[in-house]
Motif scaffolding. Structure first.
Motif, PDB file in Angstrom:
ATOM      1  N   ASN A  55      19.847  30.130  25.718  1.00 27.52           N
ATOM      2  CA  ASN A  55      20.040  29.792  24.124  1.00 27.52           C
ATOM      3  C   ASN A  55      18.849  29.711  23.190  1.00 27.52           C
ATOM      4  N   HIS A  56      17.797  29.062  23.976  1.00 28.53           N
ATOM      5  CA  HIS A  56      16.673  28.913  23.276  1.00 28.53           C
ATOM      6  C   HIS A  56      15.715  30.314  23.250  1.00 28.53           C
ATOM      7  N   LYS A  57      16.036  31.028  24.040  1.00 29.20           N
ATOM      8  CA  LYS A  57      15.386  32.363  24.209  1.00 29.20           C
ATOM      9  C   LYS A  57      16.182  33.472  23.289  1.00 29.20           C
ATOM     10  N   ASN A  58      17.049  33.111  22.771  1.00 31.13           N
ATOM     11  CA  ASN A  58      17.878  33.737  21.785  1.00 31.13           C
ATOM     12  C   ASN A  58      18.525  35.295  22.236  1.00 31.13           C
ATOM     13  N   ILE A  59      18.568  34.922  24.035  1.00 31.88           N
ATOM     14  CA  ILE A  59      19.108  36.079  24.396  1.00 31.88           C
ATOM     15  C   ILE A  59      20.608  36.277  24.356  1.00 31.88           C
ATOM     16  N   VAL A  60      21.225  35.074  24.252  1.00 28.12           N
ATOM     17  CA  VAL A  60      22.721  35.300  24.027  1.00 28.12           C
ATOM     18  C   VAL A  60      23.075  34.106  23.123  1.00 28.12           C
ATOM     19  N   ASP A  61      24.237  34.236  22.276  1.00 25.95           N
ATOM     20  CA  ASP A  61      24.856  33.160  21.356  1.00 25.95           C
ATOM     21  C   ASP A  61      25.679  32.467  22.451  1.00 25.95           C
ATOM     22  N   PHE A  62      25.270  31.533  23.481  1.00 25.71           N
ATOM     23  CA  PHE A  62      26.048  31.095  24.194  1.00 25.71           C
ATOM     24  C   PHE A  62      27.364  30.415  24.000  1.00 25.71           C
ATOM     25  N   THR A  63      28.441  31.119  24.429  1.00 24.24           N
ATOM     26  CA  THR A  63      29.595  30.136  24.218  1.00 24.24           C
ATOM     27  C   THR A  63      30.476  30.168  25.558  1.00 24.24           C
ATOM     28  N   TRP A  64      29.829  30.691  26.728  1.00 21.32           N
ATOM     29  CA  TRP A  64      30.356  30.428  28.171  1.00 21.32           C
ATOM     30  C   TRP A  64      30.074  29.091  28.484  1.00 21.32           C
ATOM     31  N   THR A  65      31.318  28.714  29.259  1.00 22.66           N
ATOM     32  CA  THR A  65      31.117  27.267  29.999  1.00 22.66           C
ATOM     33  C   THR A  65      30.042  27.351  30.965  1.00 22.66           C
ATOM     34  N   LYS A  66      29.580  26.432  31.803  1.00 20.08           N
ATOM     35  CA  LYS A  66      28.701  26.251  32.703  1.00 20.08           C
ATOM     36  C   LYS A  66      29.386  26.891  34.057  1.00 20.08           C
ATOM     37  N   SER A  67      30.604  26.726  34.234  1.00 15.99           N
ATOM     38  CA  SER A  67      31.450  27.377  35.186  1.00 15.99           C
ATOM     39  C   SER A  67      31.374  28.756  35.166  1.00 15.99           C
ATOM     40  N   ARG A  68      31.582  29.245  33.785  1.00  7.80           N
ATOM     41  CA  ARG A  68      31.637  30.837  33.745  1.00  7.80           C
ATOM     42  C   ARG A  68      30.220  31.389  34.026  1.00  7.80           C
ATOM     43  N   LEU A  69      29.353  30.807  33.468  1.00  7.71           N
ATOM     44  CA  LEU A  69      27.848  31.305  33.840  1.00  7.71           C
ATOM     45  C   LEU A  69      27.592  31.232  35.489  1.00  7.71           C
ATOM     46  N   LYS A  70      28.001  30.336  36.125  1.00  6.56           N
ATOM     47  CA  LYS A  70      27.898  30.170  37.506  1.00  6.56           C
ATOM     48  C   LYS A  70      28.616  31.386  38.069  1.00  6.56           C
ATOM     49  N   ARG A  71      29.804  31.622  37.579  1.00  5.50           N
ATOM     50  CA  ARG A  71      30.710  32.868  38.212  1.00  5.50           C
ATOM     51  C   ARG A  71      29.882  34.057  37.970  1.00  5.50           C
ATOM     52  N   LYS A  72      29.290  33.957  36.585  1.00  8.70           N
ATOM     53  CA  LYS A  72      28.714  35.503  36.291  1.00  8.70           C
ATOM     54  C   LYS A  72      27.360  35.728  37.075  1.00  8.70           C
ATOM     55  N   LEU A  73      26.795  34.618  37.551  1.00  6.39           N
ATOM     56  CA  LEU A  73      25.465  34.902  38.396  1.00  6.39           C
ATOM     57  C   LEU A  73      26.097  35.291  39.791  1.00  6.39           C
ATOM     58  N   LYS A  74      27.095  34.540  40.367  1.00  5.15           N
ATOM     59  CA  LYS A  74      27.465  35.138  41.548  1.00  5.15           C
ATOM     60  C   LYS A  74      27.980  36.388  41.743  1.00  5.15           C
ATOM     61  N   GLN A  75      28.812  36.621  40.536  1.00  3.68           N
ATOM     62  CA  GLN A  75      29.103  38.256  40.332  1.00  3.68           C
ATOM     63  C   GLN A  75      27.958  39.162  40.357  1.00  3.68           C
ATOM     64  N   TYR A  76      26.824  38.850  39.699  1.00  2.00           N
ATOM     65  CA  TYR A  76      25.912  39.747  39.569  1.00  2.00           C
ATOM     66  C   TYR A  76      25.025  39.666  40.912  1.00  2.00           C
ATOM     67  N   GLU A  77      24.886  38.521  41.452  1.00  2.00           N
ATOM     68  CA  GLU A  77      24.247  38.519  42.676  1.00  2.00           C
ATOM     69  C   GLU A  77      24.956  39.481  43.637  1.00  2.00           C
ATOM     70  N   LYS A  78      26.152  39.281  43.907  1.00  2.00           N
ATOM     71  CA  LYS A  78      26.865  40.255  44.799  1.00  2.00           C
ATOM     72  C   LYS A  78      26.904  41.626  44.333  1.00  2.00           C
ATOM     73  N   GLU A  79      26.868  41.969  43.300  1.00  2.00           N
ATOM     74  CA  GLU A  79      26.790  43.589  42.966  1.00  2.00           C
ATOM     75  C   GLU A  79      25.451  44.059  43.163  1.00  2.00           C
ATOM     76  N   ASN A  80      24.385  43.136  43.313  1.00  2.00           N
ATOM     77  CA  ASN A  80      23.135  43.586  43.623  1.00  2.00           C
ATOM     78  C   ASN A  80      22.560  43.012  44.764  1.00  2.00           C
ATOM     79  N   LYS A  81      23.282  42.712  45.688  1.00  2.00           N
ATOM     80  CA  LYS A  81      22.967  42.010  47.000  1.00  2.00           C
ATOM     81  C   LYS A  81      22.157  43.075  47.573  1.00  2.00           C
TER      82      LYS A  81
END
Length: 230
Positions: free
Chosen positions: A188-214
């Motif tokens: 949010n502070h970096k203005n990369i996203v207008d963050f509306t995700w929950t922390k749980s959703r961000l965690k899921r997105k990170l896990k998905q990204y790591e899996k896809e780029n393993k």
């Protein structure tokens, strides 16, 4: 005669109306005084909590409380304490167990100390927890920023930010509540996203990204190891 009765009735109505207006005014004044008293009481409570919580969090850093379901469970425990009952959760994750242990071995003692200073938890459970979590989140963000630095350049994409997050955050901490909470605020502070995700959703997105780029992550990890050898 009729005119006389009418005059008397109108006079009584005037008296009744005046009495009603006086009662309304007294009631309104009472409500204003009660509201003012409550406002001043709330201000005193908040001032005490701000001071004492800030000092207390210099001695502990329970970032697992930043997970939404964990701090909801803690709020239930606080209400149960006020009501003299027991709060039981059926979902005992590792962070939930930490929260229960922290509450029974640490936080209850702090609350008892606050009560000696005039704080009454009953009715202020939400205020207490909000103050605790707000200060904890501020401390955690500052601590992580000092540890990892300003690691995402201005104008970066979310994908680039994810890449750099996995580079700088230690493997064992990349999915803990403190790291994910920090990263959400940082984006949010970096203005990369207008963050509306929950922390749980961000965690899921990170896990998905790591899996896809393993495979790519493994290549980068090996590259860093070989670079260190040379």
């Amino acid at each position: 005669m009729f005119q006389s009765l009418k005059s008397k009735l109108e006079a009584k109505r005037a008296v009744w109306s005046e009495g009603t207006q006086q009662r309304i005014a007294k009631h309104a004044e009472k409500e204003r005084n009660e509201a003012l008293f409550q406002m001043k009481k709330n201000e005193r409570v908040q001032t005490l909590l701000n001071t004492e919580v800030e000092k207390y969090l210099r001695t502990v850093h329970p970032t697992f409380l930043l997970k939404p379901e964990v701090h909801r469970a803690l709020l239930n425990m606080l209400h149960a304490r006020s009501e003299g009952t027991v709060s039981i959760s059926m979902t005992m994750t590792s962070e939930m167990r930490k929260a229960y242990s922290f509450y029974h071995n640490e936080l209850k003692i702090f609350i008892s100390l606050l009560e000696r200073k005039g704080f009454a938890l009953a009715g202020y459970e939400d205020t207490f927890l909000t103050t605790l979590l707000t200060k904890l989140r501020e401390n955690n963000y500052r601590s992580c920023l000092e540890l990892y630095g300003d690691f995402v350049p201005e104008g970066s994409t979310l994908t680039k930010a994810f890449d750099l997050y996995f580079e700088v955050v230690e493997k064992e901490f990349k999915y803990n509540s403190g790291s994910v909470d920090f990263f959400a605020i940082y984006l949010n502070h970096k203005n990369i996203v207008d963050f509306t995700w929950t922390k749980s959703r961000l965690k899921r997105k990170l896990k998905q990204y790591e899996k896809e780029n393993k495979q790519e992550f493994k290549l980068k990890q090996l590259e860093r190891k070989l670079k260190d050898i040379s």
